[in-house]
Design a protein around this motif. Sequence first.
Motif, short mmCIF file in Angstrom:
data_model
loop_
_atom_site.label_atom_id
_atom_site.label_comp_id
_atom_site.label_asym_id
_atom_site.label_seq_id
_atom_site.Cartn_x
_atom_site.Cartn_y
_atom_site.Cartn_z
N MET A 45 0.87 -1.08 -0.01
CA MET A 45 -0.06 0.44 -0.04
C MET A 45 0.98 0.88 0.22
O MET A 45 0.62 2.21 0.24
CB MET A 45 -1.08 -0.10 1.13
N GLU A 46 2.28 1.56 -0.12
CA GLU A 46 3.45 2.10 0.12
C GLU A 46 3.47 2.73 -1.21
O GLU A 46 3.15 4.31 -1.35
CB GLU A 46 4.26 1.87 -0.22
N LEU A 99 10.61 8.35 6.13
CA LEU A 99 11.19 9.43 7.27
C LEU A 99 9.99 10.45 8.39
O LEU A 99 10.56 10.65 9.19
CB LEU A 99 11.45 10.65 6.52
N LEU A 100 9.19 10.58 7.92
CA LEU A 100 7.87 10.94 8.60
C LEU A 100 7.40 9.61 9.64
O LEU A 100 7.29 9.41 10.58
CB LEU A 100 6.92 11.43 8.13
N SER A 101 7.28 8.62 9.10
CA SER A 101 7.08 7.60 10.67
C SER A 101 8.26 7.51 10.42
O SER A 101 7.83 6.65 12.20
CB SER A 101 6.63 6.19 8.98
N ALA A 147 5.60 3.87 4.45
CA ALA A 147 4.32 4.73 3.83
C ALA A 147 3.52 4.52 4.75
O ALA A 147 3.10 4.17 3.80
CB ALA A 147 5.19 5.25 2.65
N ARG A 148 3.38 4.44 6.03
CA ARG A 148 1.18 3.97 5.87
C ARG A 148 1.68 5.16 7.88
O ARG A 148 2.26 5.90 8.44
CB ARG A 148 1.53 2.32 5.97
N VAL A 149 0.39 5.20 7.30
CA VAL A 149 -0.07 6.15 8.39
C VAL A 149 0.14 5.83 10.36
O VAL A 149 -0.44 6.43 10.84
CB VAL A 149 -2.08 6.20 8.28
N ASP A 150 0.49 4.38 10.52
CA ASP A 150 0.31 4.06 12.09
C ASP A 150 1.26 4.53 12.79
O ASP A 150 0.83 4.33 13.84
CB ASP A 150 0.92 2.20 12.05
N SER A 151 2.57 4.40 12.19
CA SER A 151 3.59 5.24 13.20
C SER A 151 3.09 6.71 14.17
O SER A 151 3.56 7.19 14.89
CB SER A 151 4.90 5.24 12.79
#
Length: 513
Positions: A45-46, A99-101, A147-151
């Motif tokens: 899903m990235e 990087l954001l995650s 690149a997912r929302v979880d972290s």
Amino acid sequence: MKPEILNVISRLSKYALLAIAALYVIVYLVLVFFRIQYPFELEWMEGGSLHQVTRILAGQKLYVSPSLEFVPYIYTPLYFYASALVSKALGGGFVPLRLLSFIASLGCFLIIFLIVKLETKNSFFAVLASCLFSAVFKISGAFFDIARVDSLFLFFLLAALYLIKFKDSPKSLILAGVLVSLSFLTKQTAMLLAAPIMLYCVLINWRRSLFFIGTICVIAVASTLVLDYIHDGWFSYFVFTLPARHTANLRMFARFWFEDLIRPLPIALVASIFYIYVQFLKSNKKNLLFYSVIAVGALGLSFMARLNRGGYPNALLPAYAVISILFGLAAHTAFQSALPKPDGRRNLEEISVCLVCIVQFFLLFYNPFKQIPTRNDLEAGKKLVSTIQQTKGDVFVPCNAYLPVLAGKDWYADESAFAELVGIFGGGSTEQGEKFMNELRRAVKEKRFDAIIINAPGDTWLMQFRKEVENHYALKRFVFDNKTVFWPVTGRRIRPEYLYVPKTYGINRLPAL
């Protein structure tokens, strides 16, 4: 055995425990170094996440009527907008999103450390708790840095828990409400944990709880109304209506408790129950209530998400985070209970606790090399992109829609997004799903694409789509001649498998892969 020798062994056992625990953090940091720069998907899903960010950077709306060109994800938008800001500074590709995650995952480690440190006044056990959370990297789907929302979603939740537990001013409660709201705007399931936290606040001080609850209600309701207005109702459709259609996978009921919790974390689970029981014996009502509520809330959130058809181990992150906190608190409690005892017995108990904790960390051992794409994966991906680039017209790759974009071509909808419309995760195909499939069938019939690359059909929609493709396209060849390359290292195991060209084209239209 002499007390002096036992004392030395006790100290050595603590050092050994710390070294083994810290190794998981070091391994994670090394993994990130190799994974973050990989130009292809680590998880299926990235690519869809990258598509969301690309639209934001282009000034386009995120929640729109689904079409062959774009289908939104079912998540609230904050992660994608934050990733877009990072992308503006660093450039395109997966690196800014990952990087954001990664930074958010480090924030989770920090909040877990701070909660245990402030509760115990002891850095050793705070580090131990953070290390246990880093050790669940593999069993939680290896999602910390992708690149997912979880972290990011989890970081906001944990930060809110920290404020609620250790700060009680109106300002801190308002800030905690803002953080929960940010978590909701990152992943809407945050509200499943917000509800028991609200209950805790009401039971502790119902007047002050209004600052927390009121902030969440105002931001959540206002943001939903505004986003719905901006997107002509499509926000609610994708964020609330579609997820509500998911059906339950009843086989996950037992698997959640035994395979997701008891088998990998037996000692941590017992330790968590032990700590809560000790608070009951000590009549520490505030601690008992707080940690009982967040344990039930986090387990409930993870259980509900895991029970969904298509639910992956990333759903376990909230439960694992709370268990890690309770694990650190329980280890400290066990050490404290040994302090009043004679030196020899105290040392033996400390050694025993350390050995038990070491066993827990060993139970979470995994092969880190399997979490890193190989050089062969990289070369296979580059070769595929080169082939797509050399194709003159449009190329449709539903399971990896980002690949044509890397080759300089247009975006099309990603299967990971329109899977919701066509009922892959239960509930049957929606009205919008039928419209989407009709548009896709029409594009195939009109031979809009110069090539179509699909994965091995397993889902009902894809088997139907393959039949449609084969009416108008000819199978040119298998995409890869190596069965081991270009698989994502985590998540759903799919890759491009079959390359089709319009039947009117010559067999040598495309270069060999």
